[in-house]
Design a protein around this motif. Structure first.
Motif, PDB file in Angstrom:
ATOM      1  N   GLU A   1       0.832  -1.199   0.000  1.00 14.28           N
ATOM      2  CA  GLU A   1       0.000   0.000   0.000  1.00 14.28           C
ATOM      3  C   GLU A   1       0.871   1.255   0.000  1.00 14.28           C
ATOM      4  O   GLU A   1       0.595   2.214  -0.719  1.00 14.28           O
ATOM      5  CB  GLU A   1      -0.923  -0.010   1.224  1.00 14.28           C
ATOM      6  CG  GLU A   1      -1.880   1.162   1.288  1.00 14.28           C
ATOM      7  CD  GLU A   1      -2.938   1.147   0.210  1.00 14.28           C
ATOM      8  OE1 GLU A   1      -3.548   2.205  -0.018  1.00 14.28           O
ATOM      9  OE2 GLU A   1      -3.154   0.097  -0.407  1.00 14.28           O
ATOM     10  N   LEU A   2       1.921   1.258   0.797  1.00  8.74           N
ATOM     11  CA  LEU A   2       2.834   2.398   0.854  1.00  8.74           C
ATOM     12  C   LEU A   2       3.523   2.609  -0.492  1.00  8.74           C
ATOM     13  O   LEU A   2       3.624   3.747  -0.981  1.00  8.74           O
ATOM     14  CB  LEU A   2       3.870   2.185   1.950  1.00  8.74           C
ATOM     15  CG  LEU A   2       4.897   3.281   2.134  1.00  8.74           C
ATOM     16  CD1 LEU A   2       4.236   4.587   2.518  1.00  8.74           C
ATOM     17  CD2 LEU A   2       5.915   2.869   3.170  1.00  8.74           C
ATOM     18  N   VAL A   3       3.984   1.530  -1.114  1.00 12.62           N
ATOM     19  CA  VAL A   3       4.643   1.633  -2.419  1.00 12.62           C
ATOM     20  C   VAL A   3       3.667   2.174  -3.459  1.00 12.62           C
ATOM     21  O   VAL A   3       4.027   3.028  -4.281  1.00 12.62           O
ATOM     22  CB  VAL A   3       5.199   0.262  -2.847  1.00 12.62           C
ATOM     23  CG1 VAL A   3       5.634   0.276  -4.298  1.00 12.62           C
ATOM     24  CG2 VAL A   3       6.353  -0.137  -1.947  1.00 12.62           C
ATOM     25  N   ARG A   4       2.430   1.721  -3.415  1.00 11.74           N
ATOM     26  CA  ARG A   4       1.421   2.200  -4.364  1.00 11.74           C
ATOM     27  C   ARG A   4       1.200   3.706  -4.200  1.00 11.74           C
ATOM     28  O   ARG A   4       1.175   4.458  -5.179  1.00 11.74           O
ATOM     29  CB  ARG A   4       0.099   1.449  -4.165  1.00 11.74           C
ATOM     30  CG  ARG A   4      -0.986   1.844  -5.164  1.00 11.74           C
ATOM     31  CD  ARG A   4      -2.332   1.235  -4.825  1.00 11.74           C
ATOM     32  NE  ARG A   4      -2.832   1.678  -3.543  1.00 11.74           N
ATOM     33  CZ  ARG A   4      -3.451   2.856  -3.334  1.00 11.74           C
ATOM     34  NH1 ARG A   4      -3.604   3.704  -4.326  1.00 11.74           N
ATOM     35  NH2 ARG A   4      -3.884   3.182  -2.144  1.00 11.74           N
ATOM     36  N   LYS A   5       1.081   4.165  -2.955  1.00 14.01           N
ATOM     37  CA  LYS A   5       0.872   5.592  -2.695  1.00 14.01           C
ATOM     38  C   LYS A   5       2.071   6.412  -3.164  1.00 14.01           C
ATOM     39  O   LYS A   5       1.911   7.492  -3.746  1.00 14.01           O
ATOM     40  CB  LYS A   5       0.640   5.836  -1.208  1.00 14.01           C
ATOM     41  CG  LYS A   5      -0.718   5.398  -0.720  1.00 14.01           C
ATOM     42  CD  LYS A   5      -0.859   5.689   0.756  1.00 14.01           C
ATOM     43  CE  LYS A   5      -2.194   5.221   1.285  1.00 14.01           C
ATOM     44  NZ  LYS A   5      -2.312   5.477   2.734  1.00 14.01           N
TER      45      LYS A   5
ATOM     46  N   ARG B   1       2.068   9.374  -6.022  1.00 13.94           N
ATOM     47  CA  ARG B   1       2.569  10.728  -5.769  1.00 13.94           C
ATOM     48  C   ARG B   1       3.677  11.096  -6.751  1.00 13.94           C
ATOM     49  O   ARG B   1       3.736  12.227  -7.232  1.00 13.94           O
ATOM     50  CB  ARG B   1       3.089  10.834  -4.336  1.00 13.94           C
ATOM     51  CG  ARG B   1       1.982  10.823  -3.315  1.00 13.94           C
ATOM     52  CD  ARG B   1       2.528  10.927  -1.915  1.00 13.94           C
ATOM     53  NE  ARG B   1       1.462  10.753  -0.941  1.00 13.94           N
ATOM     54  CZ  ARG B   1       1.647  10.356   0.297  1.00 13.94           C
ATOM     55  NH1 ARG B   1       2.857  10.078   0.730  1.00 13.94           N
ATOM     56  NH2 ARG B   1       0.622  10.226   1.113  1.00 13.94           N
ATOM     57  N   ALA B   2       4.553  10.155  -7.039  1.00 11.63           N
ATOM     58  CA  ALA B   2       5.639  10.415  -7.982  1.00 11.63           C
ATOM     59  C   ALA B   2       5.081  10.676  -9.377  1.00 11.63           C
ATOM     60  O   ALA B   2       5.543  11.579 -10.089  1.00 11.63           O
ATOM     61  CB  ALA B   2       6.608   9.251  -8.007  1.00 11.63           C
ATOM     62  N   ALA B   3       4.082   9.908  -9.780  1.00 11.24           N
ATOM     63  CA  ALA B   3       3.470  10.099 -11.092  1.00 11.24           C
ATOM     64  C   ALA B   3       2.772  11.454 -11.162  1.00 11.24           C
ATOM     65  O   ALA B   3       2.861  12.158 -12.179  1.00 11.24           O
ATOM     66  CB  ALA B   3       2.489   8.967 -11.386  1.00 11.24           C
ATOM     67  N   ALA B   4       2.115  11.848 -10.081  1.00 13.07           N
ATOM     68  CA  ALA B   4       1.435  13.140 -10.051  1.00 13.07           C
ATOM     69  C   ALA B   4       2.451  14.276 -10.084  1.00 13.07           C
ATOM     70  O   ALA B   4       2.239  15.298 -10.755  1.00 13.07           O
ATOM     71  CB  ALA B   4       0.561  13.247  -8.811  1.00 13.07           C
TER      72      ALA B   4
ATOM     73  N   PRO C   1       4.629  19.149 -13.537  1.00  8.87           N
ATOM     74  CA  PRO C   1       5.580  19.989 -14.284  1.00  8.87           C
ATOM     75  C   PRO C   1       5.482  19.785 -15.793  1.00  8.87           C
ATOM     76  O   PRO C   1       5.706  20.712 -16.559  1.00  8.87           O
ATOM     77  CB  PRO C   1       6.949  19.551 -13.776  1.00  8.87           C
ATOM     78  CG  PRO C   1       6.692  18.929 -12.459  1.00  8.87           C
ATOM     79  CD  PRO C   1       5.314  18.345 -12.568  1.00  8.87           C
ATOM     80  N   ALA C   2       5.142  18.614 -16.239  1.00  5.94           N
ATOM     81  CA  ALA C   2       5.032  18.351 -17.672  1.00  5.94           C
ATOM     82  C   ALA C   2       3.888  19.156 -18.271  1.00  5.94           C
ATOM     83  O   ALA C   2       3.970  19.606 -19.411  1.00  5.94           O
ATOM     84  CB  ALA C   2       4.834  16.867 -17.912  1.00  5.94           C
TER      85      ALA C   2
END
Length: 72
Positions: A43-47, A51-54, A59-60
Protein backbone atom coordinates in the motif's frame (compact mmCIF):
# COMPACT_ATOMS: atom_id res chain seq x y z
CA UNK A 1 9.47 -23.54 54.84
CA UNK A 2 8.07 -20.49 53.04
CA UNK A 3 7.55 -20.58 49.30
CA UNK A 4 10.23 -18.66 47.44
CA UNK A 5 8.94 -15.81 45.25
CA UNK A 6 12.02 -15.91 43.01
CA UNK A 7 11.79 -19.57 42.06
CA UNK A 8 9.03 -19.78 39.44
CA UNK A 9 10.13 -23.06 37.91
CA UNK A 10 7.09 -25.15 37.07
CA UNK A 11 4.59 -22.34 37.60
CA UNK A 12 2.05 -21.79 34.84
CA UNK A 13 1.09 -25.27 33.72
CA UNK A 14 2.32 -27.26 30.77
CA UNK A 15 3.72 -25.69 27.67
CA UNK A 16 2.60 -26.50 24.17
CA UNK A 17 4.95 -28.73 22.19
CA UNK A 18 6.50 -26.58 19.48
CA UNK A 19 7.58 -27.78 16.10
CA UNK A 20 11.07 -26.96 14.87
CA UNK A 21 9.68 -24.21 12.64
CA UNK A 22 7.75 -22.63 15.49
CA UNK A 23 10.82 -22.71 17.73
CA UNK A 24 12.66 -20.72 15.07
CA UNK A 25 9.90 -18.12 14.97
CA UNK A 26 7.95 -19.31 11.94
CA UNK A 27 4.67 -20.14 13.64
CA UNK A 28 1.18 -19.34 12.34
CA UNK A 29 1.06 -15.98 14.15
CA UNK A 30 4.28 -14.91 12.48
CA UNK A 31 2.91 -15.84 9.06
CA UNK A 32 -0.11 -13.63 9.69
CA UNK A 33 2.10 -10.76 10.87
CA UNK A 34 4.25 -11.09 7.75
CA UNK A 35 1.14 -10.96 5.55
CA UNK A 36 -0.07 -7.80 7.28
CA UNK A 37 3.37 -6.20 7.00
CA UNK A 38 3.58 -7.11 3.30
CA UNK A 39 0.13 -5.62 2.67
CA UNK A 40 1.14 -2.37 4.39
CA UNK A 41 4.34 -2.21 2.38
CA UNK A 42 2.49 -2.74 -0.91
CA UNK A 43 0.00 0.00 0.00
CA UNK A 44 2.83 2.40 0.85
CA UNK A 45 4.64 1.63 -2.42
CA UNK A 46 1.42 2.20 -4.36
CA UNK A 47 0.87 5.59 -2.70
CA UNK A 48 4.48 6.63 -3.33
CA UNK A 49 4.21 5.71 -7.01
CA UNK A 50 0.96 7.67 -7.36
CA UNK A 51 2.57 10.73 -5.77
CA UNK A 52 5.64 10.42 -7.98
CA UNK A 53 3.47 10.10 -11.09
CA UNK A 54 1.44 13.14 -10.05
CA UNK A 55 4.60 15.14 -9.39
CA UNK A 56 5.98 14.23 -12.82
CA UNK A 57 2.70 15.03 -14.56
CA UNK A 58 2.30 18.47 -12.96
CA UNK A 59 5.58 19.99 -14.28
CA UNK A 60 5.03 18.35 -17.67
CA UNK A 61 1.71 20.17 -18.02
CA UNK A 62 3.30 23.51 -17.09
CA UNK A 63 6.41 22.98 -19.26
CA UNK A 64 4.93 23.93 -22.68
CA UNK A 65 3.75 27.27 -21.31
CA UNK A 66 7.22 28.01 -19.92
CA UNK A 67 9.09 26.96 -23.07
CA UNK A 68 7.23 29.42 -25.31
CA UNK A 69 9.52 32.12 -26.74
CA UNK A 70 9.19 35.34 -24.81
CA UNK A 71 8.84 38.64 -26.69
CA UNK A 72 8.97 37.21 -30.23
Amino acid sequence: MAKSRNNLLGVGGQRKKLSAAERQGAGPARDKDRKVAEDRKQELVRKMRERAAAAEAAPAQDAPAQDAPAGS
